[in-house]
Design a protein around this motif. Structure first.
Motif, PDB file in Angstrom:
ATOM      1  N   ALA A 138       0.822  -1.211   0.000  1.00  0.00           N
ATOM      2  CA  ALA A 138       0.000   0.000   0.000  1.00  0.00           C
ATOM      3  C   ALA A 138       0.851   1.253   0.000  1.00  0.00           C
ATOM      4  O   ALA A 138       0.549   2.231  -0.700  1.00  0.00           O
ATOM      5  CB  ALA A 138      -0.949  -0.013   1.199  1.00  0.00           C
ATOM      6  N   TYR A 181      -6.055   1.235  -0.672  1.00  0.00           N
ATOM      7  CA  TYR A 181      -5.470   0.036  -0.068  1.00  0.00           C
ATOM      8  C   TYR A 181      -4.868   0.353   1.291  1.00  0.00           C
ATOM      9  O   TYR A 181      -4.311   1.427   1.518  1.00  0.00           O
ATOM     10  CB  TYR A 181      -4.403  -0.556  -0.992  1.00  0.00           C
ATOM     11  CG  TYR A 181      -4.986  -1.133  -2.264  1.00  0.00           C
ATOM     12  CD1 TYR A 181      -5.397  -2.452  -2.318  1.00  0.00           C
ATOM     13  CD2 TYR A 181      -5.147  -0.333  -3.392  1.00  0.00           C
ATOM     14  CE1 TYR A 181      -5.944  -2.979  -3.476  1.00  0.00           C
ATOM     15  CE2 TYR A 181      -5.698  -0.847  -4.558  1.00  0.00           C
ATOM     16  CZ  TYR A 181      -6.098  -2.170  -4.590  1.00  0.00           C
ATOM     17  OH  TYR A 181      -6.654  -2.678  -5.740  1.00  0.00           O
ATOM     18  N   ASP A 185      -3.756  -5.191   2.715  1.00  0.00           N
ATOM     19  CA  ASP A 185      -4.243  -5.581   1.392  1.00  0.00           C
ATOM     20  C   ASP A 185      -3.108  -5.997   0.463  1.00  0.00           C
ATOM     21  O   ASP A 185      -1.983  -5.494   0.563  1.00  0.00           O
ATOM     22  CB  ASP A 185      -5.000  -4.416   0.734  1.00  0.00           C
ATOM     23  CG  ASP A 185      -6.276  -4.057   1.458  1.00  0.00           C
ATOM     24  OD1 ASP A 185      -6.925  -4.982   1.991  1.00  0.00           O
ATOM     25  OD2 ASP A 185      -6.627  -2.865   1.497  1.00  0.00           O
ATOM     26  N   THR A 187      -2.121  -5.591  -3.285  1.00  0.00           N
ATOM     27  CA  THR A 187      -2.508  -4.738  -4.408  1.00  0.00           C
ATOM     28  C   THR A 187      -2.296  -5.480  -5.731  1.00  0.00           C
ATOM     29  O   THR A 187      -1.501  -6.432  -5.797  1.00  0.00           O
ATOM     30  CB  THR A 187      -1.708  -3.421  -4.423  1.00  0.00           C
ATOM     31  OG1 THR A 187      -0.445  -3.642  -5.063  1.00  0.00           O
ATOM     32  CG2 THR A 187      -1.512  -2.867  -3.016  1.00  0.00           C
TER      33      THR A 187
END
Length: 266
Positions: A138, A181, A185, A187
């Motif tokens: 992120a 994000y 997370d 990506t």
């Protein structure tokens, strides 16, 4: 299988003139030039037989020789690092099975990125060129998006097929994503790491081709291979907790220095 690492460096950068000689201060206040830090990164790679700096500028040559680097002088007509690597290999008389282009603006490149890259090319007989890609966390993705919003050209992103052969590289953030994000997370965006491994035949062919329209628009040398239908293998590498960023603009200096301090790099 002899491996040569070439660090192409030019003084007359369009976006950042004199970039190879810019000082970067690490943890503890240690200051070294960008080209020296890139050379130290290349010298830490295992399985490499020789490391050289390829330049057309006497100032870079003198600075590199002062910290112990071997320098190969190349012509000012080289349009990019790949052409400079091709000329350096020719000037050295060949004799290498794989040539690695470790661009002189990537001092944070971990040694395992290059080691994995060389292995990837060795294991894929269909590929003539290989380059690393790193899935953005992120923080990295937000950095790329911030650069674009501010009108800066920052890092490059890559998209590739299931067999890991490149489909496209861009200075835009691709694929498009509108999601915000968080650190938890995964990506969908891969940061292209500015390192290449070539077979000598690929370098010899590249220097004879004219630049194509996509290379001209994006300013990305690797697109010349794709425009000629030559496969470029994308080797996914792991950060292992390391931050990675390239020095493209003056604004990147404090960003890289902060990363170096965070990692304890002298």
């Amino acid at each position: 299988m002899p491996v040569l690492v070439v660090i192409p460096a030019r003084f007359a950068s369009t976006r950042y003139p004199g970039k190879p000689l810019v000082a970067l201060t690490g943890a503890g206040g240690t200051s070294k030039s960008l080209i020296q830090r890139s050379w130290e990164a290349a010298s830490s790679v295992s399985g490499v037989d020789r490391v050289v700096v390829a330049t057309d500028d006497d100032r870079i040559r003198d600075a590199a020789q002062a910290f112990g680097a071997e320098v190969v002088m190349t012509s000012q007509s080289c349009a990019n690092g790949t052409e400079r690597c091709a000329e350096a290999l020719e000037n050295l008389g060949g004799g290498y099975d794989i040539v690695v282009n470790l661009q002189g603006d990537a001092p944070l490149t971990p040694h395992w990125f290059v080691e994995d890259l060389v292995k990837g090319l060795q294991n894929d007989p269909m590929a003539e060129v290989a380059t690393p890609v790193l899935r953005c966390d992120a923080r990295a993705l937000n950095g790329l998006l911030e650069d674009r919003k501010a009108g800066r050209v920052g890092g490059t992103t890559a998209v590739f097929s299931k067999d890991r052969h490149a489909l496209y590289f861009s200075k835009e953030v691709v694929p498009f994503t509108s999601k915000t994000y968080t650190d938890e997370d995964e990506t969908p965006v891969f940061h292209h790491v500015g390192v290449y491994a070539y077979r000598p035949s690929a370098l010899a062919a590249y220097s004879k081709w004219d630049s194509g329209p996509l290379e001209g628009l994006e300013g990305l040398e690797q697109l010349r291979f794709l425009e000629r239908g030559r496969p470029v293998l994308c080797v996914e590498v792991e950060a292992r907790g390391r931050q990675f960023w390239e020095l493209n603009n003056p604004e990147d200096v404090p960003r890289i220095e902060a990363m170096m301090a965070e990692m304890g790099m002298q």
